[in-house]
Design a protein around this motif. Structure first.
Motif, PDB file in Angstrom:
ATOM      1  N   LYS A   1      -0.943  17.949  -6.390  1.00 13.72           N
ATOM      2  CA  LYS A   1      -2.235  18.622  -6.229  1.00 13.72           C
ATOM      3  C   LYS A   1      -1.978  20.096  -5.961  1.00 13.72           C
ATOM      4  O   LYS A   1      -1.369  20.465  -4.963  1.00 13.72           O
ATOM      5  N   GLN A   2      -2.464  20.955  -6.831  1.00 16.23           N
ATOM      6  CA  GLN A   2      -2.126  22.378  -6.770  1.00 16.23           C
ATOM      7  C   GLN A   2      -2.786  23.117  -5.609  1.00 16.23           C
ATOM      8  O   GLN A   2      -2.119  23.720  -4.802  1.00 16.23           O
ATOM      9  N   ASP A   3      -4.100  23.087  -5.562  1.00 13.60           N
ATOM     10  CA  ASP A   3      -4.797  23.924  -4.597  1.00 13.60           C
ATOM     11  C   ASP A   3      -4.709  23.343  -3.196  1.00 13.60           C
ATOM     12  O   ASP A   3      -4.832  22.139  -2.999  1.00 13.60           O
ATOM     13  N   ASN A   4      -4.550  24.219  -2.218  1.00  6.17           N
ATOM     14  CA  ASN A   4      -4.377  23.784  -0.837  1.00  6.17           C
ATOM     15  C   ASN A   4      -5.545  22.969  -0.314  1.00  6.17           C
ATOM     16  O   ASN A   4      -5.357  22.066   0.470  1.00  6.17           O
ATOM     17  N   MET A   5      -6.743  23.294  -0.714  1.00  3.01           N
ATOM     18  CA  MET A   5      -7.908  22.643  -0.127  1.00  3.01           C
ATOM     19  C   MET A   5      -8.469  21.512  -0.986  1.00  3.01           C
ATOM     20  O   MET A   5      -9.526  20.981  -0.700  1.00  3.01           O
ATOM     21  N   VAL A   6      -7.777  21.112  -2.048  1.00  2.00           N
ATOM     22  CA  VAL A   6      -8.248  20.026  -2.901  1.00  2.00           C
ATOM     23  C   VAL A   6      -7.927  18.701  -2.229  1.00  2.00           C
ATOM     24  O   VAL A   6      -6.769  18.380  -1.989  1.00  2.00           O
ATOM     25  N   GLU A   7      -8.970  17.951  -1.908  1.00  2.00           N
ATOM     26  CA  GLU A   7      -8.772  16.660  -1.272  1.00  2.00           C
ATOM     27  C   GLU A   7      -8.537  15.593  -2.328  1.00  2.00           C
ATOM     28  O   GLU A   7      -8.931  15.744  -3.484  1.00  2.00           O
ATOM     29  N   SER A   8      -7.884  14.523  -1.935  1.00  2.17           N
ATOM     30  CA  SER A   8      -7.566  13.419  -2.834  1.00  2.17           C
ATOM     31  C   SER A   8      -8.353  12.198  -2.410  1.00  2.17           C
ATOM     32  O   SER A   8      -8.469  11.911  -1.219  1.00  2.17           O
ATOM     33  N   ALA A   9      -8.829  11.454  -3.381  1.00  3.33           N
ATOM     34  CA  ALA A   9      -9.534  10.206  -3.095  1.00  3.33           C
ATOM     35  C   ALA A   9      -8.534   9.053  -3.055  1.00  3.33           C
ATOM     36  O   ALA A   9      -7.437   9.136  -3.619  1.00  3.33           O
TER      37      ALA A   9
ATOM     38  N   PRO B   1      -3.138  -0.433  -3.392  1.00  3.91           N
ATOM     39  CA  PRO B   1      -4.021   0.677  -3.038  1.00  3.91           C
ATOM     40  C   PRO B   1      -3.204   1.876  -2.571  1.00  3.91           C
ATOM     41  O   PRO B   1      -2.155   1.716  -1.945  1.00  3.91           O
ATOM     42  N   VAL B   2      -3.691   3.059  -2.907  1.00  7.44           N
ATOM     43  CA  VAL B   2      -3.097   4.302  -2.417  1.00  7.44           C
ATOM     44  C   VAL B   2      -4.150   4.985  -1.559  1.00  7.44           C
ATOM     45  O   VAL B   2      -5.218   5.350  -2.059  1.00  7.44           O
ATOM     46  N   PHE B   3      -3.866   5.099  -0.278  1.00 10.84           N
ATOM     47  CA  PHE B   3      -4.803   5.682   0.669  1.00 10.84           C
ATOM     48  C   PHE B   3      -4.510   7.169   0.845  1.00 10.84           C
ATOM     49  O   PHE B   3      -3.372   7.565   1.071  1.00 10.84           O
ATOM     50  N   SER B   4      -5.549   7.959   0.777  1.00 11.15           N
ATOM     51  CA  SER B   4      -5.392   9.397   0.965  1.00 11.15           C
ATOM     52  C   SER B   4      -5.532   9.753   2.437  1.00 11.15           C
ATOM     53  O   SER B   4      -6.483   9.346   3.098  1.00 11.15           O
ATOM     54  N   LEU B   5      -4.574  10.529   2.923  1.00 14.69           N
ATOM     55  CA  LEU B   5      -4.669  11.078   4.275  1.00 14.69           C
ATOM     56  C   LEU B   5      -5.032  12.559   4.204  1.00 14.69           C
ATOM     57  O   LEU B   5      -4.825  13.306   5.158  1.00 14.69           O
ATOM     58  N   TYR B   6      -5.571  12.942   3.064  1.00 10.96           N
ATOM     59  CA  TYR B   6      -6.138  14.278   2.893  1.00 10.96           C
ATOM     60  C   TYR B   6      -7.344  14.145   1.966  1.00 10.96           C
ATOM     61  O   TYR B   6      -7.387  14.670   0.864  1.00 10.96           O
ATOM     62  N   GLY B   7      -8.313  13.366   2.435  1.00  8.66           N
ATOM     63  CA  GLY B   7      -9.533  13.106   1.691  1.00  8.66           C
ATOM     64  C   GLY B   7     -10.659  12.951   2.688  1.00  8.66           C
ATOM     65  O   GLY B   7     -10.905  13.840   3.500  1.00  8.66           O
ATOM     66  N   GLU B   8     -11.302  11.791   2.664  1.00  6.49           N
ATOM     67  CA  GLU B   8     -12.377  11.547   3.620  1.00  6.49           C
ATOM     68  C   GLU B   8     -11.854  11.486   5.051  1.00  6.49           C
ATOM     69  O   GLU B   8     -12.596  11.738   5.999  1.00  6.49           O
ATOM     70  N   VAL B   9     -10.582  11.125   5.199  1.00  5.72           N
ATOM     71  CA  VAL B   9      -9.973  11.043   6.534  1.00  5.72           C
ATOM     72  C   VAL B   9      -8.639  11.789   6.535  1.00  5.72           C
ATOM     73  O   VAL B   9      -8.019  11.998   5.496  1.00  5.72           O
TER      74      VAL B   9
ATOM     75  N   ALA C   1       0.857  -1.187   0.000  1.00  3.01           N
ATOM     76  CA  ALA C   1       0.000   0.000   0.000  1.00  3.01           C
ATOM     77  C   ALA C   1       0.889   1.232   0.000  1.00  3.01           C
ATOM     78  O   ALA C   1       2.079   1.164   0.302  1.00  3.01           O
ATOM     79  N   ALA C   2       0.282   2.355  -0.341  1.00  3.16           N
ATOM     80  CA  ALA C   2       0.963   3.648  -0.248  1.00  3.16           C
ATOM     81  C   ALA C   2      -0.029   4.645   0.328  1.00  3.16           C
ATOM     82  O   ALA C   2      -1.248   4.438   0.277  1.00  3.16           O
ATOM     83  N   PHE C   3       0.506   5.723   0.876  1.00  2.94           N
ATOM     84  CA  PHE C   3      -0.316   6.759   1.490  1.00  2.94           C
ATOM     85  C   PHE C   3       0.050   8.100   0.870  1.00  2.94           C
ATOM     86  O   PHE C   3       1.225   8.363   0.603  1.00  2.94           O
ATOM     87  N   GLY C   4      -0.945   8.942   0.679  1.00  2.94           N
ATOM     88  CA  GLY C   4      -0.697  10.274   0.159  1.00  2.94           C
ATOM     89  C   GLY C   4      -1.121  11.336   1.158  1.00  2.94           C
ATOM     90  O   GLY C   4      -2.234  11.290   1.683  1.00  2.94           O
ATOM     91  N   PRO C   5      -0.236  12.305   1.446  1.00  4.36           N
ATOM     92  CA  PRO C   5      -0.594  13.417   2.333  1.00  4.36           C
ATOM     93  C   PRO C   5      -1.336  14.501   1.549  1.00  4.36           C
ATOM     94  O   PRO C   5      -1.737  14.284   0.401  1.00  4.36           O
TER      95      PRO C   5
END
Length: 197
Positions: free
Chosen positions: A29-37, A47-55, A17-21
């Protein structure tokens, strides 16, 4: 080469797995408030899990996907850069789930000077992970050890130290000028001057 791609070339490593901040796994990801899925990485089949998305904190399912988490993030040396908070949240989750964390240390681009007021208790947030001054003067590896200490975390946390880093050297404040190219950790952190500003 991105560290995930480099790890994938090592036969003795099994990527699971990998994680994305914030700013995504590859810092694009350009914009500060754009969340990643979350997504499935087709090149590596993981799988790549987003730590700046739903969680913002790793879930139990995410933590069950690996044995050792390798953190390779370029911090900018400022409390409000969210990689510091992601580091804290991952360490807390690793302690809870009995997982090992290894941090590949990197130069702090603003060096050792400490400046600014310390964050007051009760004001912690995603842009303020703990009682740090605005410019803490620590590397990400040193911050990891600091979090383990102040939060009294029972976690196996290994820091892979840098060789030859001299944070008191000038003019680079410890950044190895002429030896290492600045790779943007996010589109808005385009150069060393931005970090120092």
């Amino acid at each position: 080469m991105h560290s995930l791609d480099a790890l994938a070339l090592l036969k003795e490593i099994k990527l699971t797995a990998a994680f994305g901040p914030q700013h995504g796994l590859r810092g694009d990801k350009q914009d500060n408030m754009v969340e990643s899925a979350d997504f499935h990485d087709p090149a590596h089949g993981i799988p790549v899990f987003s730590l700046y998305g739903e969680v913002r904190r790793p879930t139990a399912t995410m933590m069950d996907s690996f044995d050792v988490l390798l953190i390779d993030l370029q911090d900018v040396g400022c409390r409000v850069y969210t990689f510091i908070t992601t580091l804290r949240y991952v360490l807390e989750a690793a302690a809870q789930h009995k997982k090992a964390v290894w941090v590949l240390d990197r130069p702090n681009p603003v060096g050792r000077p400490v400046e600014g007021l310390r964050l007051c208790p009760g004001w912690e947030s995603f842009v303020g992970a703990g009682p740090l001054p605005m410019r803490p003067g620590l590397t990400l590896g040193e911050l990891a050890k600091w979090f383990v200490s102040i939060l009294k975390l029972d976690v196996q946390c290994e820091v892979v130290k840098m060789e030859g880093w001299n944070p008191t050297s000038s003019p680079g404040f410890g950044w190895p000028l002429g030896e290492r190219t600045w790779i943007n950790p996010s589109p808005n952190a385009a150069n060393l001057s931005m970090a120092r500003c």
